[in-house]
Design a protein around this motif. Structure first.
Motif, PDB file in Angstrom:
ATOM      1  N   ILE A 271       7.932  -0.400 -20.367  1.00 20.83           N
ATOM      2  CA  ILE A 271       7.811  -1.393 -19.202  1.00 20.83           C
ATOM      3  C   ILE A 271       6.373  -2.059 -19.065  1.00 20.83           C
ATOM      4  N   HIS A 272       6.380  -3.181 -18.831  1.00 17.67           N
ATOM      5  CA  HIS A 272       5.242  -3.882 -18.349  1.00 17.67           C
ATOM      6  C   HIS A 272       5.465  -4.360 -16.921  1.00 17.67           C
ATOM      7  N   TYR A 273       4.684  -3.951 -16.187  1.00 20.27           N
ATOM      8  CA  TYR A 273       5.137  -4.495 -14.754  1.00 20.27           C
ATOM      9  C   TYR A 273       3.954  -4.813 -13.916  1.00 20.27           C
ATOM     10  N   GLU A 274       4.275  -5.782 -12.863  1.00 19.35           N
ATOM     11  CA  GLU A 274       3.229  -5.959 -11.665  1.00 19.35           C
ATOM     12  C   GLU A 274       4.063  -5.812 -10.401  1.00 19.35           C
ATOM     13  N   MET A 275       3.305  -5.350  -9.409  1.00 21.23           N
ATOM     14  CA  MET A 275       3.982  -5.292  -8.049  1.00 21.23           C
ATOM     15  C   MET A 275       3.293  -6.448  -7.215  1.00 21.23           C
ATOM     16  N   VAL A 276       4.012  -7.300  -6.877  1.00 19.42           N
ATOM     17  CA  VAL A 276       3.599  -8.448  -5.871  1.00 19.42           C
ATOM     18  C   VAL A 276       4.001  -8.179  -4.535  1.00 19.42           C
ATOM     19  N   ARG A 277       3.219  -8.449  -3.550  1.00 12.25           N
ATOM     20  CA  ARG A 277       3.502  -8.442  -2.059  1.00 12.25           C
ATOM     21  C   ARG A 277       3.586  -9.780  -1.541  1.00 12.25           C
ATOM     22  N   ASP A 278       4.722  -9.999  -0.895  1.00 10.48           N
ATOM     23  CA  ASP A 278       4.780 -11.317  -0.064  1.00 10.48           C
ATOM     24  C   ASP A 278       5.171 -11.080   1.196  1.00 10.48           C
ATOM     25  N   GLY A 279       4.167 -10.934   2.126  1.00  2.66           N
ATOM     26  CA  GLY A 279       4.430 -10.505   3.440  1.00  2.66           C
ATOM     27  C   GLY A 279       5.109  -8.939   3.396  1.00  2.66           C
ATOM     28  N   ASN A 280       6.510  -9.105   3.999  1.00  2.00           N
ATOM     29  CA  ASN A 280       7.107  -7.746   4.066  1.00  2.00           C
ATOM     30  C   ASN A 280       7.989  -7.501   2.719  1.00  2.00           C
ATOM     31  N   THR A 281       7.934  -8.259   1.766  1.00  2.00           N
ATOM     32  CA  THR A 281       8.613  -8.062   0.439  1.00  2.00           C
ATOM     33  C   THR A 281       7.906  -7.646  -0.694  1.00  2.00           C
ATOM     34  N   ILE A 282       8.536  -6.608  -1.318  1.00  2.00           N
ATOM     35  CA  ILE A 282       7.750  -5.778  -2.327  1.00  2.00           C
ATOM     36  C   ILE A 282       8.705  -6.258  -3.498  1.00  2.00           C
ATOM     37  N   ILE A 283       7.875  -7.097  -4.443  1.00  2.00           N
ATOM     38  CA  ILE A 283       8.613  -7.607  -5.554  1.00  2.00           C
ATOM     39  C   ILE A 283       7.908  -6.937  -6.932  1.00  2.00           C
ATOM     40  N   ILE A 284       8.730  -6.551  -7.620  1.00  2.00           N
ATOM     41  CA  ILE A 284       8.447  -5.921  -9.026  1.00  2.00           C
ATOM     42  C   ILE A 284       8.738  -6.848  -9.973  1.00  2.00           C
ATOM     43  N   ASN A 285       7.772  -7.587 -10.800  1.00  2.00           N
ATOM     44  CA  ASN A 285       8.077  -8.436 -11.899  1.00  2.00           C
ATOM     45  C   ASN A 285       7.936  -7.609 -13.174  1.00  2.00           C
ATOM     46  N   TYR A 286       8.941  -7.528 -14.388  1.00  2.00           N
ATOM     47  CA  TYR A 286       8.671  -6.395 -15.335  1.00  2.00           C
ATOM     48  C   TYR A 286       9.426  -7.127 -16.771  1.00  2.00           C
ATOM     49  N   SER A 287       8.943  -6.730 -17.708  1.00  2.00           N
ATOM     50  CA  SER A 287       9.366  -6.947 -19.102  1.00  2.00           C
ATOM     51  C   SER A 287       9.735  -5.492 -19.512  1.00  2.00           C
ATOM     52  N   TYR A 319      12.365  -9.838 -15.694  1.00  6.68           N
ATOM     53  CA  TYR A 319      13.159  -9.126 -14.811  1.00  6.68           C
ATOM     54  C   TYR A 319      12.345  -9.120 -13.683  1.00  6.68           C
ATOM     55  N   SER A 320      13.243  -8.777 -12.476  1.00  5.22           N
ATOM     56  CA  SER A 320      12.809  -8.470 -10.974  1.00  5.22           C
ATOM     57  C   SER A 320      13.568  -7.808 -10.493  1.00  5.22           C
ATOM     58  N   MET A 321      12.965  -7.000  -9.402  1.00  4.04           N
ATOM     59  CA  MET A 321      13.682  -6.316  -8.172  1.00  4.04           C
ATOM     60  C   MET A 321      12.795  -6.572  -6.990  1.00  4.04           C
ATOM     61  N   SER A 322      13.236  -6.581  -5.639  1.00  7.51           N
ATOM     62  CA  SER A 322      12.633  -6.636  -4.549  1.00  7.51           C
ATOM     63  C   SER A 322      13.198  -5.611  -3.372  1.00  7.51           C
ATOM     64  N   PHE A 323      12.264  -5.357  -2.604  1.00  8.14           N
ATOM     65  CA  PHE A 323      12.442  -4.720  -1.539  1.00  8.14           C
ATOM     66  C   PHE A 323      12.104  -5.449  -0.265  1.00  8.14           C
ATOM     67  N   ASN A 324      12.736  -5.222   0.674  1.00  2.00           N
ATOM     68  CA  ASN A 324      12.161  -5.822   2.194  1.00  2.00           C
ATOM     69  C   ASN A 324      11.947  -4.624   3.100  1.00  2.00           C
ATOM     70  N   ILE A 325      10.572  -4.438   3.388  1.00  5.07           N
ATOM     71  CA  ILE A 325      10.205  -3.216   4.388  1.00  5.07           C
ATOM     72  C   ILE A 325       9.873  -3.731   5.643  1.00  5.07           C
ATOM     73  N   ALA A 326      10.329  -4.754   6.168  1.00  2.00           N
ATOM     74  CA  ALA A 326      10.120  -5.193   7.688  1.00  2.00           C
ATOM     75  C   ALA A 326      10.546  -4.166   8.553  1.00  2.00           C
ATOM     76  N   SER A 327      11.431  -3.347   8.351  1.00  4.99           N
ATOM     77  CA  SER A 327      12.235  -2.606   9.267  1.00  4.99           C
ATOM     78  C   SER A 327      11.192  -1.137   9.325  1.00  4.99           C
ATOM     79  N   LEU A 328      10.261  -0.850   8.227  1.00  4.11           N
ATOM     80  CA  LEU A 328       9.568   0.611   8.044  1.00  4.11           C
ATOM     81  C   LEU A 328       8.586   0.446   9.179  1.00  4.11           C
ATOM     82  N   PRO A 329       8.260   1.751   9.873  1.00  7.13           N
ATOM     83  CA  PRO A 329       7.290   1.864  10.777  1.00  7.13           C
ATOM     84  C   PRO A 329       6.074   1.909   9.900  1.00  7.13           C
ATOM     85  N   ARG A 330       4.853   1.689  10.704  1.00  6.07           N
ATOM     86  CA  ARG A 330       3.600   1.676  10.262  1.00  6.07           C
ATOM     87  C   ARG A 330       3.196   2.896   9.525  1.00  6.07           C
TER      88      ARG A 330
END
Length: 351
Positions: A271-287, A319-330
């Protein structure tokens, strides 16, 4: 429960990563096996210790080939037969013992047999035993043998074989047999005179690789002495390739080889991936370089699981997958990515 499963998986991985052990289930000779060996030019081994690399890729292959067959006689005694002799063994789950041999010229029966191997036998192990036997030569002379057989597992590492492939989890077994040899006529009452006694020293190296029952390489040096002066030294070496051993029906070692392949795959970055953060969204782009099963988890530092995603993807890109972590506590979290058993992790901080 998840922690227990992780520990079990880790222990299984370790069991296939600790190197080679000579074991009854995986290395004892079996009735019905026919081993095809190819003679190679004699070579000497000067390496011992851990993490050794033996390069056998340029050994000079000779013309002679030989088969060794293991079978049971009518007396249910395990035998091996090659072009020179037939050997007789006592085999149990903890030892392989040579009780005698028979050839066109010689016959030998050991009243005190030779312990060839103990099971299990790992790096650093040693053992020795005295042996004693009486036989005949050309049915005219009596033969007396006695001495000491010493064996040690003195090195482990990897082999580069004739195909240029590197085989890991290899153990080197070194055997030394020192003894006396005496030929005399049955009517000779002075056979114990020192003039009848010769000295013999045999030095044998064998290299076993995990997943293969029989030695891949073996060298033998047998020196004969008369009154402590060497009169001859017979050298031989042979190999039993992995291709030949693959032809033997051996379910135990086939399973071991499958586990080794799984271990290799788990240790390869496909796997070759990078983790990108867009506000409260965690995006994993990978090949992916190969088909993969991907499990992604987001956990707290205390191991509490918050998010989980599963994917099964073929080799490919974008390929990509994402997680919205807005509801997580600090706090601080960890992203775990498991790809065919190999785990990656990234830290995530939630403000």
């Amino acid at each position: 429960m998840k922690r227990i499963l992780l520990l079990i998986a880790y222990s299984v991985f370790v069991s296939f990563s600790i190197g080679q052990t000579i074991d009854f289930q995986t290395n004892a000779p079996r009735c019905g096996d026919v081993i095809k060996r190819q003679q190679v030019e004699y070579f000497s081994s000067t390496k011992d210790g851990k993490d050794v690399l033996w390069d056998f890729s340029e050994l000079n292959v000779l013309d002679r080939k030989e088969d060794i067959e293991y079978f049971l006689g009518k007396d249910s005694v395990l035998r091996s037969a090659d072009s020179e002799r037939m050997c007789f063994y006592n085999l149990s789950e903890d030892s392989l013992i040579l009780t005698g041999y028979d050839s066109p010229l010689e016959r030998m029966a050991y009243t005190q047999p030779i312990h060839l191997m103990a099971y299990p036998f790992s790096y650093g192990y040693t053992m020795s035993n005295d042996y004693d036997g009486t036989g005949s030569y050309c049915q005219r002379q009596v033969i007396k043998q006695k001495g000491t057989h010493f064996i040690e597992a003195d090195a482990e590492g990897s082999i580069i074989n004739a195909n240029g492939d590197t085989l890991q989890n290899v153990i080197q077994i070194h055997s030394i047999r020192t003894g006396s040899l005496c030929y005399y006529s049955p009517s000779d009452s002075l056979f114990e005179d020192s003039s009848h006694i010769k000295q013999v020293i045999q030095d044998v190296y064998q290299w076993y690789a995990k997943g293969y029952r029989y030695p891949l390489y073996e060298t033998t040096s047998t020196a004969y002495y008369d009154n402590m002066t060497m009169v001859s030294n017979i050298l031989s070496a042979n190999m039993c390739s992995i291709e030949e051993q693959d032809k033997i029906e051996d379910e135990v070692n086939e399973e071991v080889r499958k586990e080794i392949e799984l271990e290799k795959k788990a240790d390869t970055d496909i796997i070759h991936y990078e983790m990108v953060r867009d506000g409260n969204t965690i995006i994993i782009n990978y090949s992916l370089d190969a088909d993969a099963s991907i499990n992604a988890l987001i956990c707290s530092s205390r191991g509490v699981l918050y998010y989980r995603a599963n994917r099964k993807n073929g080799a490919g890109e974008n390929y990509s997958m994402s997680f919205n972590i807005a509801s997580l506590p600090r706090g601080e979290y960890v992203l775990y990515i498991n790809v065919n058993g190999k785990v990656y992790n990234e830290k995530i901080k939630k403000n």
